[in-house]
Design an enzyme around this catalytic site. Structure first.
Site, PDB file in Angstrom:
ATOM      1  N   ASP A   8       0.873  -1.173   0.000  1.00  0.00           N
ATOM      2  CA  ASP A   8       0.000   0.000   0.000  1.00  0.00           C
ATOM      3  C   ASP A   8       0.909   1.221   0.000  1.00  0.00           C
ATOM      4  O   ASP A   8       1.511   1.560   1.021  1.00  0.00           O
ATOM      5  CB  ASP A   8      -0.900  -0.015   1.240  1.00  0.00           C
ATOM      6  N   LYS A  69       2.548  11.427  -3.331  1.00  0.00           N
ATOM      7  CA  LYS A  69       1.525  10.717  -4.098  1.00  0.00           C
ATOM      8  C   LYS A  69       0.586  11.693  -4.807  1.00  0.00           C
ATOM      9  O   LYS A  69       0.047  11.398  -5.875  1.00  0.00           O
ATOM     10  CB  LYS A  69       0.739   9.813  -3.152  1.00  0.00           C
ATOM     11  N   GLU A 167      -7.395   0.633  -4.520  1.00  0.00           N
ATOM     12  CA  GLU A 167      -7.370   0.509  -3.063  1.00  0.00           C
ATOM     13  C   GLU A 167      -8.697   0.025  -2.466  1.00  0.00           C
ATOM     14  O   GLU A 167      -8.690  -0.880  -1.618  1.00  0.00           O
ATOM     15  CB  GLU A 167      -6.934   1.837  -2.444  1.00  0.00           C
ATOM     16  N   ASP A 189     -13.267   5.030   0.930  1.00  0.00           N
ATOM     17  CA  ASP A 189     -11.825   5.054   1.226  1.00  0.00           C
ATOM     18  C   ASP A 189     -11.325   6.494   1.253  1.00  0.00           C
ATOM     19  O   ASP A 189     -11.162   7.126   0.207  1.00  0.00           O
ATOM     20  CB  ASP A 189     -11.083   4.240   0.155  1.00  0.00           C
TER      21      ASP A 189
END
Length: 612
Positions: A8, A69, A167, A189
């Site tokens: 992850d 990210k 994800e 999420d």
């Protein structure tokens, strides 16, 4: 077959997991911590990753990169509005944004590769074997450019990325291994920098994604920024100080805001105390959960629109969900839980650790690929529509969003000009009608077409999307058999030559990086303890005796001398001696702060009482 790990790669923290005896396990570091802060620090002595890098955020903000990210697969125009929040310097590159550190520039995939390499080394140390293959997760709403950037990061880190998994889908696999049998599931999420919603149908071990939506620039980072802006205004009103240009103070405030947000998930009130000696005061502020919720309510509301869109795409109503699953650290915020419950009309599940559930799901998918799990199948979707440019600057969609992948699509096109022998194929991604409003992914030419009147050539365009969501486009003129194809390398991706150069550099510098990292970490810890001790001594006037002060000063001087050397063991030993010497001082200061707070509270209560 060599072991495949699940990773992850998160905005705030990253994790690595694997399957052992049919059960997923998240791999800890040597100190037992499973979360690796997604922070990379560049120093004169080498590169730091994780906690060591995070510790230098305040004193070296321009050389410490976090939340990278949010920059993956992005051009400068995509991110320029939020650059004011970053203390490090982001500059335009050749289609890829770059970050200036010291005397060089690095790309977001290079920074992410350093995080991935740290996880790879952690897994190898834990498992006692080389790790070369991985499944890596990305936000469901990542576009083709961002997915390719993630694959590039894996290659640079020395990993073969066997699958890119969304994800929320990974999270559903983790829950599926534990409890889900069949039904429709909404996976909400909300992480540090991204938000996704996925609607899935689960039946007989098949996990079919029906629809997905989200926002790749919305998460816990934005909650923190809202709090920081509020604190800056409060400091200016109460102390007359404008801290917006003070990068170190801004990092102190950001870290303080993040810590306060986390505490308020479990407490109704908390006190934020931030020493600002460079400005001549210590900032103290009590923050209530209600105040935090007022600040972040607009951001939480922004997550509900994509939820409604995903439900509409799936053709389902909110109350048709059998399960609602919460994923990501930001779902610990009580306001988020309440709004999700109100939208779907049921209490959301969060039995699995929201920080770990995606890595666990990635490990499950890795085991499926390795042939370990045979009773589960994942059918994911492409998050955005894909198509080509046609006459008049219009995008013609070949693969609509939320199409199950892997998939292929074909469509026939023709020419618009007599005698045309070359056709320019322009591949696009997005939901708008016009080319100018969508993202350009690639261009290539189909040449050698025989001259014919306009409308006569028959050009068959085929889109092939693999299980990672990566696109390949083929074009063929059916009358002549002339063909051309391209594996889409997004406009904001790295070339193969650039990736190879970065891989070579990583091998060249790997040994020296490892050798210097431990020394840098020891020095950074020493610097933190030295500053904290000097600050405490300044605040302890009259609270401790001369003999104790002399002992602390002696240990402080010894640590400063050791810190300037190159013996990391000596530095750590001197740090520990100073920590021991200041234990009583810390207790005294804590008692003093509590008494001061209680006194201030009594005064406030006394002033607030009405006259009889």
């Amino acid at each position: 077959m060599s072991r495949i790990v699940g990773i992850d790669l998160g905005t705030t923290n990253s994790l690595v997991a694997y399957m052992e005896g049919g059960f997923p396990k998240v791999i800890p570091d040597a100190e037992g911590h499973v979360l690796l802060p997604s922070v990379v620090g560049f120093t004169a002595d080498g590169i730091l990753v994780g906690d060591a890098a995070k510790r230098q955020l305040v004193r070296n903000p321009t050389q410490t990169i976090y939340s990278v990210k949010r920059l993956m697969g992005k051009g400068y125009e995509d991110v320029k509005e939020e650059l004011r929040y970053f203390p490090f310097h982001v500059v335009p590159g050749d289609e890829v944004v770059k970050i200036r550190v010291a005397d060089r520039e690095v790309t977001p995939p290079e920074v992410s590769a350093l995080i991935l390499r740290a996880l790879k080394e952690r897994a190898e140390a834990h498992l006692g074997e080389p790790v070369t293959k991985a499944v890596i997760t990305v936000p469901a709403y990542f576009n083709d450019s961002q997915r390719q950037a993630t694959k590039d990061a894996g290659r640079i880190a020395g990993l073969e990325v066997l699958r890119i998994v969304n994800e929320p889908t990974a999270a559903s696999l983790a829950y599926g291994l534990h409890r889900l049998k069949e039904g429709t599931v909404a996976v909400y999420d909300l992480g540090g920098g991204t938000f996704d919603i996925s609607i899935l149908r689960v039946k007989d071990g098949i996990f079919e994604v029906l629809a997905t939506n989200g926002n790749t620039h919305l998460g816990g980072d934005d909650f923190d920024r809202a709090v920081v802006d509020w604190l800056l205004a409060d400091i200016k009103a109460r102390h007359g100080a404008d801290l917006r240009a003070d990068l170190e103070a801004l990092q102190e405030l950001r870290l303080g805001a993040e810590a306060a947000k986390c505490r308020l998930s479990f407490e109704q009130r908390t006190v934020l105390t931030i020493p600002l000696p460079q400005h001549g005061f210590t900032y103290r502020r009590e923050i209530s959960r209600a105040e935090l919720e007022t600040l972040i309510e607009p951001l939480v509301q922004q997550t509900l629109g994509p939820c409604r869109l995903a439900l509409a795409d799936a053709g389902l109503s909110a109350n048709a969900m059998d399960e609602v699953v919460l994923v990501g650290g930001s779902t610990r915020v009580p306001l988020v839980k309440r709004r999700v419950q109100e939208l779907f009309g049921k209490v959301p599940h969060s039995q699995l650790n929201p920080d770990e559930v995606v890595a666990v799901g990635a490990a499950v998918q890795a085991d499926i690929l390795a042939g370990g799990i045979t009773n589960m199948l994942l059918l994911d979707v492409t998050p955005l529509s894909l198509g080509i440019e046609t006459l008049g600057g219009v995008m013609s969609v070949l693969t609509p969003r939320n199409t199950t992948i892997p998939t292929s699509a074909k469509e026939l096109f023709t020419t618009s000009v007599d005698g045309q022998t070359v056709v320019d194929m322009h591949v696009l991604q997005g939901e708008r009608e016009l080319v100018k409003d969508n993202r350009s992914l690639a261009r290539f030419e189909l040449s050698g077409i025989d001259p014919m009147p306009a409308g006569m050539p028959r050009i068959e365009v085929t889109f092939l999307i693999d299980a990672n969501g990566i696109l390949q486009v083929n074009a063929r003129e059916l009358r002549t058999g002339k063909a051309a194809s391209i594996e889409v390398k997004p406009s904001y991706g790295l070339t193969d030559a650039e990736v190879e150069r970065m891989i070579e550099e990583s091998f060249v510098h790997a040994e020296e990086d490892v050798a210097s990292r431990l020394l840098i970490e020891a020095r950074n810890e020493a610097d933190t303890v030295i500053r904290a001790t000097e600050r405490a001594l300044g605040q302890a006037s009259g609270l401790i005796g001369q003999e104790e002060t002399a002992q602390i000063n002696g240990a402080l001087a010894a640590l400063k001398a050791a810190r300037d050397g190159s013996d990391r063991d000596a530095i750590r030993a001197a740090t520990e001696r100073l920590n021991q010497a200041t234990l009583h001082l810390a207790e005294v200061l804590m008692d003093s702060a509590l008494k001061e707070a209680l006194t201030a509270k009594r005064v406030t209560e006394a002033l607030g009482k009405p006259e009889r």
